[in-house]
Write a protein that holds these residues in place. Structure first.
Motif, mmCIF file in Angstrom:
data_model
loop_
_atom_site.group_PDB
_atom_site.id
_atom_site.type_symbol
_atom_site.label_atom_id
_atom_site.label_comp_id
_atom_site.label_asym_id
_atom_site.label_seq_id
_atom_site.Cartn_x
_atom_site.Cartn_y
_atom_site.Cartn_z
ATOM 1 N N TYR A 174 31.944 33.112 -37.874
ATOM 2 C CA TYR A 174 30.647 32.717 -38.447
ATOM 3 C C TYR A 174 30.818 32.362 -39.925
ATOM 4 O O TYR A 174 30.284 31.353 -40.403
ATOM 5 C CB TYR A 174 29.633 33.858 -38.329
ATOM 6 C CG TYR A 174 28.803 33.811 -37.070
ATOM 7 C CD1 TYR A 174 29.201 34.470 -35.921
ATOM 8 C CD2 TYR A 174 27.616 33.085 -37.032
ATOM 9 C CE1 TYR A 174 28.443 34.421 -34.763
ATOM 10 C CE2 TYR A 174 26.845 33.033 -35.886
ATOM 11 C CZ TYR A 174 27.260 33.703 -34.755
ATOM 12 O OH TYR A 174 26.504 33.649 -33.616
ATOM 13 N N GLU A 215 34.012 36.715 -38.764
ATOM 14 C CA GLU A 215 34.891 35.860 -39.565
ATOM 15 C C GLU A 215 34.684 34.392 -39.161
ATOM 16 O O GLU A 215 34.645 33.497 -40.013
ATOM 17 C CB GLU A 215 36.329 36.304 -39.283
ATOM 18 C CG GLU A 215 37.390 35.737 -40.165
ATOM 19 C CD GLU A 215 38.774 36.273 -39.762
ATOM 20 O OE1 GLU A 215 38.886 37.113 -38.833
ATOM 21 O OE2 GLU A 215 39.752 35.828 -40.396
ATOM 22 N N ASN A 272 22.757 39.685 -35.185
ATOM 23 C CA ASN A 272 22.470 38.297 -34.803
ATOM 24 C C ASN A 272 21.304 38.226 -33.807
ATOM 25 O O ASN A 272 21.354 38.837 -32.737
ATOM 26 C CB ASN A 272 23.736 37.667 -34.209
ATOM 27 C CG ASN A 272 23.568 36.193 -33.949
ATOM 28 O OD1 ASN A 272 23.084 35.797 -32.896
ATOM 29 N ND2 ASN A 272 23.952 35.388 -34.911
ATOM 30 N N ASP A 281 28.514 47.605 -42.109
ATOM 31 C CA ASP A 281 29.281 48.775 -42.533
ATOM 32 C C ASP A 281 28.395 49.783 -43.251
ATOM 33 O O ASP A 281 27.605 49.420 -44.115
ATOM 34 C CB ASP A 281 30.422 48.329 -43.453
ATOM 35 C CG ASP A 281 31.529 47.679 -42.653
ATOM 36 O OD1 ASP A 281 31.519 47.815 -41.421
ATOM 37 O OD2 ASP A 281 32.401 47.049 -43.269
#
Ligand code: KG4
Ligand code: ZN
Length: 325
Positions: free
Chosen positions: A156, A154, A267, A294
């Motif tokens: 990011y 969030e 990342n 997800d």
């Protein structure tokens, strides 16, 4: 055997974040299509399936409801059992997944990760969650710490939004950070020295906003460099707090294995920095990128163990927006 993901990124990108109502509607439209495709790609029919697993908590309640009610419909029609699965537990289980052909679905971030097994420390970092957990088996997981405000992903996404970079921000910031000068800006490491295993990302995001308000250049070329350097500083600050706490948790729990899981585990900077923990005696893995974000494979994988242990969901099950690990 198959892992079908219907992305909603295009639907939400105009808003710079997930719009819950749009997410629920898209779930209604896609869920049967996705189930059919997953069965087709695995070349099995519903008759071949022993049980269904469904994400029951935590998450956006509208989206959870669509999944849970769909599964109840299939359960009523087919007479098959189902098991409710905790979403973050699914992420934490994901480094144990294997594809049907026997390939492991994880990537070694350090050497000697090939004898990977329980118990391990899980760092779950996504758009909705940031938690550290001890994972002893599919059924024994214990939360050690979590974010007190924004999730890592969030943060990011919000940083990308305030820099006008697009959605989802994580991969964009990651790419720019790789080209930036990490030393130009000094950003805080929230809660890194606090005597607990919790996180906070909202202060880091505010520090980025203040820097932008104070120092953003008007000149396009300078602005480009400014954004890259700021992304590098933000990424380094977030990696420092995530791995600082993870290393401390591993020590206090007596664990030498670490798995980074969830969307932010894609990342590149985080993966590389996690690999460098090898010098502290840590063995680290991450799911392959397709299983960081997800996905239903992790829910089926963990659901299998719950089913095998005799767990069964009831038809009066209600999904819950939040529930601890
Ligand atoms: O696990 P996930 O697909 O969904 C949630 O459960 O939230 O994670 C999505 C989050 C987004 O916030 C996205 O920006 C972030 O994962 N993400 C990344 C990267 N790829 C995805 N964050 C940082 N660097 C990345 N390369
Ligand atoms: Zn997730």
């Amino acid at each position: 055997m198959s892992n079908v993901v219907a992305s909603q990124i295009d639907l939400h990108s105009a808003y710079g974040g997930v719009v819950p109502e749009i997410a629920s509607r898209a779930h209604v439209e896609q869920i049967i299509v996705v189930i059919r495709q997953a069965l087709a790609e695995a070349t099995v029919s519903l008759d071949d399936i022993d049980a269904l697993a469904v994400t029951a908590t935590p998450g956006l309640i509208g989206a959870l409801l669509v999944g849970v009610e769909t599964v109840k419909g299939i359960v009523i029609a087919s007479g098959k059992p189902f098991v409710p699965v905790h979403h973050v537990r699914g992420h934490l289980y994901s480094p144990m997944l294997e594809w049907a052909d026997g390939r492991t679905a994880r990537v070694d971030l350090t050497d000697a990760a090939d004898d990977w097994d329980f118990p391990y420390l899980g760092l779950a970092v996504s758009g909705g969650h940031t938690s550290l957990a001890r994972v002893d088996s599919p059924s024994e997981m214990k939360q050690l710490g979590e974010t007190r405000d924004d999730a890592a992903g969030e943060a990011y996404d919000k940083v990308a939004k305030l820099l006008g970079l697009g959605y989802p921000g994580g991969p964009i910031v990651d790419g720019l950070a790789g080209e930036g000068d990490v030393k130009r800006f000094e950003l805080p490491r929230p809660m890194l020295s606090a005597a607990n295993l919790d996180f906070s990302f909202s202060g880091l995001k505010t520090a980025v906003r203040q820097l932008v308000e104070r120092e953003e250049p008007d000149n396009d070329a300078e602005r480009e460099v400014f954004i890259r350097d700021l992304c590098a500083a933000f990424q380094q600050a977030s990696i420092d707090v995530l791995l600082g706490k993870a290393a401390r948790a591993a020590k206090s729990e007596g664990l030498s294995r670490l798995a980074i899981v969830g969307g932010v585990a894609c990342n590149r900077g985080l993966r590389a920095a996690t690999g460098r923990l090898a010098s502290d005696g840590i063995v680290a893995v991450a799911p392959e990128p397709a299983l960081c974000g997800d996905n239903a494979a992790m829910i089926a994988g963990l659901g299998y163990h719950q089913y095998a242990a005799g767990e069964r969901g009831e038809l009066d099950l209600n999904p819950r927006a939040s529930k601890r690990i």
